[in-house]
Design a protein around this motif. Structure first.
Motif, PDB file in Angstrom:
ATOM      1  N   THR A  48      92.281  38.032  39.851  1.00  0.00           N
ATOM      2  CA  THR A  48      92.300  38.653  38.531  1.00  0.00           C
ATOM      3  C   THR A  48      92.910  40.048  38.613  1.00  0.00           C
ATOM      4  O   THR A  48      93.033  40.634  39.688  1.00  0.00           O
ATOM      5  N   THR A  49      93.277  40.558  37.458  1.00  0.00           N
ATOM      6  CA  THR A  49      93.747  41.932  37.372  1.00  0.00           C
ATOM      7  C   THR A  49      92.541  42.857  37.439  1.00  0.00           C
ATOM      8  O   THR A  49      91.636  42.770  36.613  1.00  0.00           O
ATOM      9  N   VAL A  50      92.539  43.710  38.436  1.00  0.00           N
ATOM     10  CA  VAL A  50      91.363  44.547  38.653  1.00  0.00           C
ATOM     11  C   VAL A  50      91.603  45.948  38.136  1.00  0.00           C
ATOM     12  O   VAL A  50      92.731  46.411  38.015  1.00  0.00           O
ATOM     13  N   LYS A  51      90.505  46.609  37.855  1.00  0.00           N
ATOM     14  CA  LYS A  51      90.536  48.000  37.431  1.00  0.00           C
ATOM     15  C   LYS A  51      90.943  48.865  38.611  1.00  0.00           C
ATOM     16  O   LYS A  51      90.446  48.694  39.730  1.00  0.00           O
ATOM     17  N   VAL A  52      91.875  49.773  38.384  1.00  0.00           N
ATOM     18  CA  VAL A  52      92.364  50.597  39.481  1.00  0.00           C
ATOM     19  C   VAL A  52      91.256  51.503  39.984  1.00  0.00           C
ATOM     20  O   VAL A  52      90.377  51.933  39.239  1.00  0.00           O
ATOM     21  N   THR A 123      82.163  56.089  38.219  1.00  0.00           N
ATOM     22  CA  THR A 123      82.936  55.350  37.214  1.00  0.00           C
ATOM     23  C   THR A 123      82.362  53.977  36.897  1.00  0.00           C
ATOM     24  O   THR A 123      82.898  53.289  36.031  1.00  0.00           O
ATOM     25  N   ILE A 124      81.282  53.572  37.570  1.00  0.00           N
ATOM     26  CA  ILE A 124      80.775  52.221  37.394  1.00  0.00           C
ATOM     27  C   ILE A 124      80.256  51.983  35.977  1.00  0.00           C
ATOM     28  O   ILE A 124      80.219  50.843  35.502  1.00  0.00           O
ATOM     29  N   GLN A 129      88.777  49.897  30.274  1.00  0.00           N
ATOM     30  CA  GLN A 129      89.256  48.959  31.286  1.00  0.00           C
ATOM     31  C   GLN A 129      90.092  49.646  32.345  1.00  0.00           C
ATOM     32  O   GLN A 129      90.056  49.280  33.513  1.00  0.00           O
ATOM     33  N   PHE A 130      90.879  50.610  31.960  1.00  0.00           N
ATOM     34  CA  PHE A 130      91.714  51.323  32.909  1.00  0.00           C
ATOM     35  C   PHE A 130      91.442  52.821  32.805  1.00  0.00           C
ATOM     36  O   PHE A 130      91.214  53.346  31.719  1.00  0.00           O
ATOM     37  N   MET A 308      86.326  45.149  38.632  1.00  0.00           N
ATOM     38  CA  MET A 308      86.439  46.174  39.659  1.00  0.00           C
ATOM     39  C   MET A 308      86.627  45.577  41.044  1.00  0.00           C
ATOM     40  O   MET A 308      87.091  46.257  41.952  1.00  0.00           O
ATOM     41  N   ASP A 309      86.244  44.336  41.235  1.00  0.00           N
ATOM     42  CA  ASP A 309      86.327  43.692  42.538  1.00  0.00           C
ATOM     43  C   ASP A 309      87.255  42.475  42.432  1.00  0.00           C
ATOM     44  O   ASP A 309      87.018  41.578  41.625  1.00  0.00           O
TER      45      ASP A 309
END
Length: 339
Positions: A48-52, A123-124, A129-130, A308-309
């Motif tokens: 998946t596209t993860v959060k930087v 930041t958790i 999203q970004f 995030m992961d």
């Protein structure tokens, strides 16, 4: 190494070629090729596209540095003896470059994990999203500072430089590479913490594993765990720890077992091999789990928080999954959790 210091040789370069087997250079080249392939494979295999995040940027920088080292030693291995910008390069530099990189990798475990842990802890609970552009620049700046500081410490500490020179002078046919004490201590700490948490939650883990069922969701088989919900905050954190353990070990159990075997056998792995992208993603998942557990009451149940992961889905550690197509719970008051 293929070159040693030549003392009292007027009119000659301080490095002199000697005839020796090329097994050491070939082995380093093959190992680095395999490591670079594994690094880029792990960067591309993300589902998946993860959060930087800081760890994401550092993984990319590590892969690029490994690729640069591979190109450098491949170039030297192919041409064997050449001059570039007034500096003569021989196979001696294959070992020297690898030693410098290995020593640098060996001292970066603590600062990298500390910064990554603080990043997730801060930041958790963000709902966006970004991160903002300034946050991205901060990550890049932190990565650059860590790498510069690491190389500066290795190249500017006289004791380390003298040790390298001594090793290379008295072992001209070998390339001694040290293991990282930081990596060893981190492995011990992770295995100890994971084992302690698993031992403390063994009853809950066994209960959840015994309740597992395979169901179909969105045309894909998924694992369904049932548990009895409890609104008590203490019980919530205890149940959350159980579910975090199941999610973490469900993905990284082979890696945890590998760490136990390495520690049990006392294997000494060179530092340039220990610091790799799969290992960093393993640490990344562990740090995310710790951050989720520490700030469980601050986490907003939004879709943006679960990206995030790239390898572990933590979403169902917090959100009960209710689907009409699944069977109803056996007992009143039970909910379904899919990990």
């Amino acid at each position: 190494m293929a070159a040693i210091l030549c003392e009292n040789c007027p009119g000659q370069h301080p490095y002199t070629q000697v005839n020796q087997p090329l097994e050491i250079s070939c082995m380093l080249l093959l190992i680095m090729f395999g490591k670079v392939f594994l690094d880029f494979f792990m960067l591309q295999v993300k589902t998946t596209t993860v959060k930087v995040s800081f760890m994401g940027y550092f993984c990319v920088s590590l892969a690029l540095l490994d690729f640069t080292l591979l190109l450098s030693i491949s170039f030297i291995f192919y041409f064997e003896d050449f001059a570039l910008w007034g500096v003569r390069f021989t196979k001696y530099h294959i070992c020297l470059f690898t030693q410098v990189v290995s020593l640098t990798y060996g001292i970066l475990h603590y600062p990298v994990y500390l910064v990554a842990g603080l990043d997730y802890y801060m930041t958790i609970a963000q709902t966006s999203q970004f991160p903002k552009r300034g946050q991205r620049l901060l990550y890049i700046f932190a990565v650059v500072i860590i790498w510069i500081s690491g190389f500066f410490c290795i190249l500017k500490v006289p004791a380390i430089y003298e040790e390298l020179d001594t090793q290379n002078h008295f072992s001209p046919y070998w390339c001694p590479l040290n293991a990282s004490l930081q990596s060893h201590s981190v492995s011990c700490a992770m295995v100890l913490l994971t084992g302690t948490a698993l031992l403390a939650c063994r009853k809950e883990v066994i209960t959840m594993l015994l309740s597992v069922r395979v169901v179909s969701f969105a045309s894909q088989p998924v694992l369904m765990f049932s548990y009895v919900s409890n609104n008590n905050s203490v019980c919530f954190k205890w149940q959350l720890l159980t579910r975090l353990l199941i999610c973490f070990l469900g993905t990284w159990a082979p890696f945890v077992l590998l760490q136990i075997i390495i520690l049990f056998l006392g294997a000494q792995i060179p530092a340039y091999m220990e610091m790799n992208v799969p290992w960093l993603y393993f640490i990344n998942s562990f740090l995310i789990a710790v951050a989720y557990w520490c700030r469980c009451h601050d986490v907003d149940l939004t879709e943006g928080m679960w990206s995030m992961d790239p390898f572990v889905s933590w979403k169902f550690c917090f959100i009960p999954f209710n689907n009409e197509s699944t069977e109803t719970a056996d007992k009143p008051g039970t909910v379904i959790v899919i990990c």
